[in-house]
Design an enzyme around this catalytic site. Structure first.
Site, mmCIF file in Angstrom:
data_model
loop_
_atom_site.group_PDB
_atom_site.id
_atom_site.type_symbol
_atom_site.label_atom_id
_atom_site.label_comp_id
_atom_site.label_asym_id
_atom_site.label_seq_id
_atom_site.Cartn_x
_atom_site.Cartn_y
_atom_site.Cartn_z
ATOM 1 C CG ASN A 130 -0.377 -0.182 2.504
ATOM 2 O OD1 ASN A 130 0.725 -0.720 2.630
ATOM 3 N ND2 ASN A 130 -1.068 0.263 3.536
ATOM 4 C CE LYS A 153 7.401 -12.240 0.252
ATOM 5 N NZ LYS A 153 6.076 -11.689 -0.119
ATOM 6 C CB SER A 206 -2.871 -8.900 7.672
ATOM 7 O OG SER A 206 -2.223 -10.160 7.573
ATOM 8 C CD GLU A 227 1.958 -0.254 10.610
ATOM 9 O OE1 GLU A 227 0.758 -0.609 10.698
ATOM 10 O OE2 GLU A 227 2.458 0.227 9.588
ATOM 11 C CG LEU A 228 0.998 -6.596 13.177
ATOM 12 C CD1 LEU A 228 0.715 -7.703 14.179
ATOM 13 C CD2 LEU A 228 1.682 -7.135 11.931
ATOM 14 C CB CYS A 261 -2.302 0.122 9.068
ATOM 15 S SG CYS A 261 -1.816 -1.385 8.215
#
Length: 456
Positions: A130, A153, A206, A227-228, A261
């Site tokens: 994003n 990655k 996520s 950081e989810l 997020c």
């Protein structure tokens, strides 16, 4: 195989093979060796190199912004802003790294004691689509200043952005191999985490993926910063400037087509001002322009993938079935591309899907409350705790209320945003650890205590 699938046209723009095991092994060997040399370089030299990254980003802004828009659909003006913010962050850390990493003397009587910040080594960065440039740079700029290396990655749907990152670091004349972006499949990440040449990892993504990666890293005893997800509340109290709050709410929810997020997702509004807020908010949403993200006046682009659009529509449908009121939008748009109409759902109850789940797209849920106490309680009634916004005219009272809100950041009378000067991260199911600020540059360091007694 990796591919660039243009979310605005659904055309496959390019395809790429995954990196071979031989290439991955070579990258690990090179990164490990380069990082050992890099860690011994003077901090001033490392900071100057990070500043050059910022210079390259600005010089290549048009090209990089176009790639971001091509691969994930961000409106071009926002893509350009992402590149600029990434460059500014590089320049910020180049200027402030020495201040943040200086040895800290501890008062002592008969001994000399101080704390030093040594790099951990090569850090594995698992990054999302994003903000394909910003998410990596906000980790890499401080981590490189601190003496670390990095293996990236990236998300599978932004392979050209991943490869462009390689070329940016080469253009900035960083040591060969110190930073490597690899095209690898998700199932191959576990082997990287286990590899002894990887010292730590950072992930933005996520909560479900975060739990999986954290368990793998935990078994390997490796430091993580996660950081989810988030379901950020945007709280409007009875004494708030409703006009200002409603205007800011449009930006808070619909920037990056709502795919962030820290987008405001639950608008918790005092009943006494709710009708006026909804009226103004919906008027602002109706002014958003949905369309070709390469056009400069577009404010809402496509969602990044068809599956994301379909999941969002499921969430909207179930919320409406449960009794919410549709004020604006509510459906996918016809024609090519993964477009979804900007949507406002009013009178959403706390147990409805749009309030309970993270909605990752252009959908706003409005929840009405009786008073301030109810607003704070509802804001905390979520598994997430990333950001929160609080709107009120009583700033003194706000300073008391912010301590009651479960979030990694609370913005009073403003839109939640990340800033290189301020720590960024979450609590609860939104993750742990911090990026940015002085705290962020120290996350991937060995905070080492040194005690020196008198010579005998």
């Amino acid at each position: 195989m990796f591919r660039t699938l243009n979310p605005a046209t659904e055309a496959v723009e390019a395809t790429f093979d995954a990196d071979s095991p031989t290439r991955v092994e070579q990258a690990l060997m090179e990164a490990s060796a380069a990082q050992r040399r890099w860690s011994r370089e003077p901090l001033a030299l490392r900071a100057a190199a990070v500043a050059r990254i910022g210079d390259v980003l600005l010089r290549r802004k048009a090209e990089l912004a176009a790639l971001i828009t091509l691969e994930m659909g961000k409106p071009i003006a926002e893509s350009e802003a992402e590149v600029e913010k990434s460059a500014w962050t590089c320049h910020f850390y180049a200027e402030h790294a020495a201040q943040y990493l200086h040895d800290e003397t501890v008062a002592s009587n008969a001994s000399e004691s101080f704390v030093v910040y040594d790099p951990l080594g090569v850090v594995l960065a698992i990054m999302p689509w994003n903000y394909p440039l910003w998410q990596f740079i906000r980790f890499a700029a401080p981590a490189l200043c601190a003496g670390n290396g990095a293996i990236l990655k990236h998300a599978a749907n932004v392979p050209q952005c991943a490869m462009a990152i390689n070329s940016v670091f080469a253009d900035a004349d960083l040591p060969a191999g110190l930073v490597a972006s690899l095209l690898i499949k998700s199932q191959d990440v576990a082997a990287l985490i286990d590899d002894p040449r990887i010292a730590a990892l950072t992930l933005t993504g996520s909560t479900a993926v975060g739990k999986l990666v954290a368990s793998q890293a935990g078994r390997a005893m490796k430091k993580q910063v996660l950081e989810l997800g988030g379901s950020d509340p945007f709280i409007v109290l009875a004494d708030a400037d409703v006009e200002a709050a409603a205007k800011a709410a449009v930006k808070a929810r619909f920037s990056n087509t709502g795919q962030s997020c820290i987008s405001a997702k639950r608008f918790i509004v005092d009943e006494s001002v709710a009708d006026r807020f909804v009226e103004l908010f919906c008027a602002g949403v109706k002014q958003l322009k949905v369309g070709d993200p390469t056009e400069r006046d577009t404010t809402i682009g496509p969602m990044a993938r068809a599956s994301l659009r379909d999941e969002l529509h499921r969430q909207v449908g179930r919320t409406l079935e449960a009794g919410a009121v549709l004020k604006v939008g509510g459906q996918p748009l016809t024609g090519p591309g993964f477009f979804y109409a900007p949507t406002v759902l009013d009178r959403v109850a706390p147990d409805m899907v749009a309030a309970c789940e993270e909605t990752f797209g252009p959908v706003a849920a409005i929840l009405r409350v009786a008073d301030t106490h109810s607003a704070i309680a509802l804001a905390n009634a979520t598994e997430f705790g990333l950001g929160a916004a609080l709107w009120t005219a009583d700033v003194r009272h706000a300073k008391e209320l912010v301590r009651q809100i479960d979030a990694g950041a609370v913005f009073v009378n403003g839109v939640v945003a990340s800033d290189a000067r301020l720590p960024f991260g979450g609590v609860k199911q939104s993750g742990y650890g911090r990026e940015l600020g002085a705290v962020g540059i120290r996350e991937f360091t060995n905070i080492k205590t040194v005690w020196i007694g008198p010579a005998r």
